[in-house]
Design a protein around this motif. Structure first.
Motif, short mmCIF file in Angstrom:
data_model
loop_
_atom_site.label_atom_id
_atom_site.label_comp_id
_atom_site.label_asym_id
_atom_site.label_seq_id
_atom_site.Cartn_x
_atom_site.Cartn_y
_atom_site.Cartn_z
N VAL A 37 0.85 -1.19 0.00
CA VAL A 37 0.00 0.00 0.00
C VAL A 37 0.89 1.24 0.00
O VAL A 37 1.81 1.36 0.80
N GLU A 38 0.61 2.15 -0.93
CA GLU A 38 1.37 3.39 -1.04
C GLU A 38 0.53 4.56 -0.57
O GLU A 38 -0.70 4.54 -0.69
N HIS A 39 1.20 5.60 -0.08
CA HIS A 39 0.54 6.79 0.41
C HIS A 39 1.24 8.02 -0.13
O HIS A 39 2.48 8.07 -0.20
N PHE A 40 0.44 8.99 -0.55
CA PHE A 40 0.96 10.30 -0.97
C PHE A 40 0.20 11.35 -0.19
O PHE A 40 -1.01 11.23 0.00
N LYS A 41 0.89 12.39 0.24
CA LYS A 41 0.22 13.52 0.89
C LYS A 41 0.03 14.61 -0.17
O LYS A 41 1.00 15.06 -0.79
N ILE A 42 -1.21 15.01 -0.40
CA ILE A 42 -1.56 15.97 -1.43
C ILE A 42 -2.12 17.22 -0.74
O ILE A 42 -2.94 17.11 0.17
N VAL A 52 1.51 18.49 -8.53
CA VAL A 52 1.92 17.27 -7.82
C VAL A 52 1.03 16.10 -8.21
O VAL A 52 1.51 15.03 -8.60
N LEU A 53 -0.28 16.27 -8.10
CA LEU A 53 -1.20 15.20 -8.45
C LEU A 53 -1.11 14.88 -9.94
O LEU A 53 -1.13 13.71 -10.34
N GLU A 54 -0.99 15.90 -10.77
CA GLU A 54 -0.88 15.68 -12.21
C GLU A 54 0.33 14.82 -12.56
O GLU A 54 0.27 13.94 -13.42
N LYS A 55 1.45 15.04 -11.87
CA LYS A 55 2.66 14.23 -12.11
C LYS A 55 2.43 12.78 -11.69
O LYS A 55 2.80 11.85 -12.42
N ARG A 60 1.85 7.26 -13.35
CA ARG A 60 1.19 5.98 -13.07
C ARG A 60 0.13 5.63 -14.11
O ARG A 60 -0.46 4.55 -14.06
N GLY A 61 -0.14 6.53 -15.06
CA GLY A 61 -1.08 6.24 -16.13
C GLY A 61 -2.54 6.35 -15.73
O GLY A 61 -3.40 5.74 -16.37
N TYR A 62 -2.86 7.13 -14.71
CA TYR A 62 -4.25 7.30 -14.29
C TYR A 62 -4.95 8.25 -15.24
O TYR A 62 -4.75 9.44 -15.22
N SER A 63 -5.79 7.68 -16.09
CA SER A 63 -6.44 8.48 -17.13
C SER A 63 -7.91 8.74 -16.86
O SER A 63 -8.52 9.57 -17.52
N TYR A 64 -8.49 8.04 -15.91
CA TYR A 64 -9.90 8.21 -15.58
C TYR A 64 -10.03 8.71 -14.15
O TYR A 64 -9.30 8.26 -13.27
N GLU A 65 -10.98 9.60 -13.92
CA GLU A 65 -11.21 10.15 -12.58
C GLU A 65 -12.69 10.40 -12.40
O GLU A 65 -13.39 10.79 -13.32
N ASP A 66 -13.17 10.13 -11.19
CA ASP A 66 -14.50 10.56 -10.80
C ASP A 66 -14.48 10.85 -9.31
O ASP A 66 -13.41 10.88 -8.69
N GLU A 67 -15.63 11.10 -8.73
CA GLU A 67 -15.68 11.47 -7.32
C GLU A 67 -16.82 10.72 -6.66
O GLU A 67 -17.87 10.50 -7.28
N ILE A 68 -16.62 10.34 -5.42
CA ILE A 68 -17.65 9.67 -4.63
C ILE A 68 -17.80 10.41 -3.31
O ILE A 68 -16.80 10.86 -2.74
N ILE A 69 -19.02 10.53 -2.87
CA ILE A 69 -19.31 11.07 -1.54
C ILE A 69 -20.07 10.00 -0.78
O ILE A 69 -21.12 9.53 -1.23
N CYS A 70 -19.52 9.59 0.33
CA CYS A 70 -20.18 8.61 1.18
C CYS A 70 -20.73 9.32 2.41
O CYS A 70 -19.97 9.76 3.28
#
Length: 184
Positions: A37-42, A52-55, A60-70
């Motif tokens: 498990v990896e952790h980044f502080k943003i 920072v997040l864009e890099k 890592r090749g993250y091309s898809y994004e969405d948002e969830i609210i629980c």
């Protein structure tokens, strides 16, 4: 600073706050070495413009994004969704979450003796849970989290409940446990 600790094998709803004084904490290196498990502080105040997040996404090749609210107010079928999130499972892809607001817990199994490790996430924590690791999620006593979800390509939402040891992603994960994890 993210907190992680070994916990008991309790199977009831872990939103109960009875693990606030755990006996055995892990630092981020120990968490990574035991689980991958990896952790980044943003910085939430600047994450949309500071690069920072864009890099991380590009590397890592993250091309898809969405948002969830629980929360009870925002998540349809709230109680059943939380039960499904808390059911021990794995995925064939990494699970990436960036907490924008609120807090919660990801529980992951350590590789040596299959003990639960609880990882507390708060605003600004980005966690990467490797494919093939058994894990679960629950809210803390605040009952609220808002998070970005990232994927490589189209999202794969399929959880595989334990036992799923015959899946290739699980076999690959167990091999990494033996040989050691390499941070991306």
């Amino acid at each position: 600073m993210v907190r992680a600790w070994f916990m008991d094998n309790e199977t009831t709803d872990q939103r109960l706050e009875h693990h606030l004084n755990p006996p055995e904490f892990l630092n981020l290196n120990e968490l990574f070495n035991n689980t991958g498990v990896e952790h980044f502080k943003i910085n939430i105040a600047t994450f949309q413009t500071d690069g920072v997040l864009e890099k991380i996404r590009k590397d890592r090749g993250y091309s898809y994004e969405d948002e969830i609210i629980c929360s009870k107010e925002c998540l349809q079928d709230y109680e059943n969704k939380l039960k499904s999130f808390f059911t021990e499972h794995l995925h064939t892809d990494e699970e990436i979450r960036l907490v924008i607001d609120g807090s919660g817990y990801f529980d992951v199994r350590n590789g040596k003796d299959d003990r639960w490790i609880r990882v507390e996430v708060i605003s600004g924590d980005m966690i990467v849970i490797p494919s093939g690791i058994y894990h679960r999620f629950t809210l803390d006593g605040k009952n609220y989290i808002r998070a970005k979800r990232y994927f490589v390509g189209e999202p794969v939402w399929m959880p595989y409940n334990r036992p799923s040891d015959d899946l290739q992603c699980r076999k690959d994960y167990l091999k990494k446990l033996e040989t050691g994890f390499a941070a991306v």
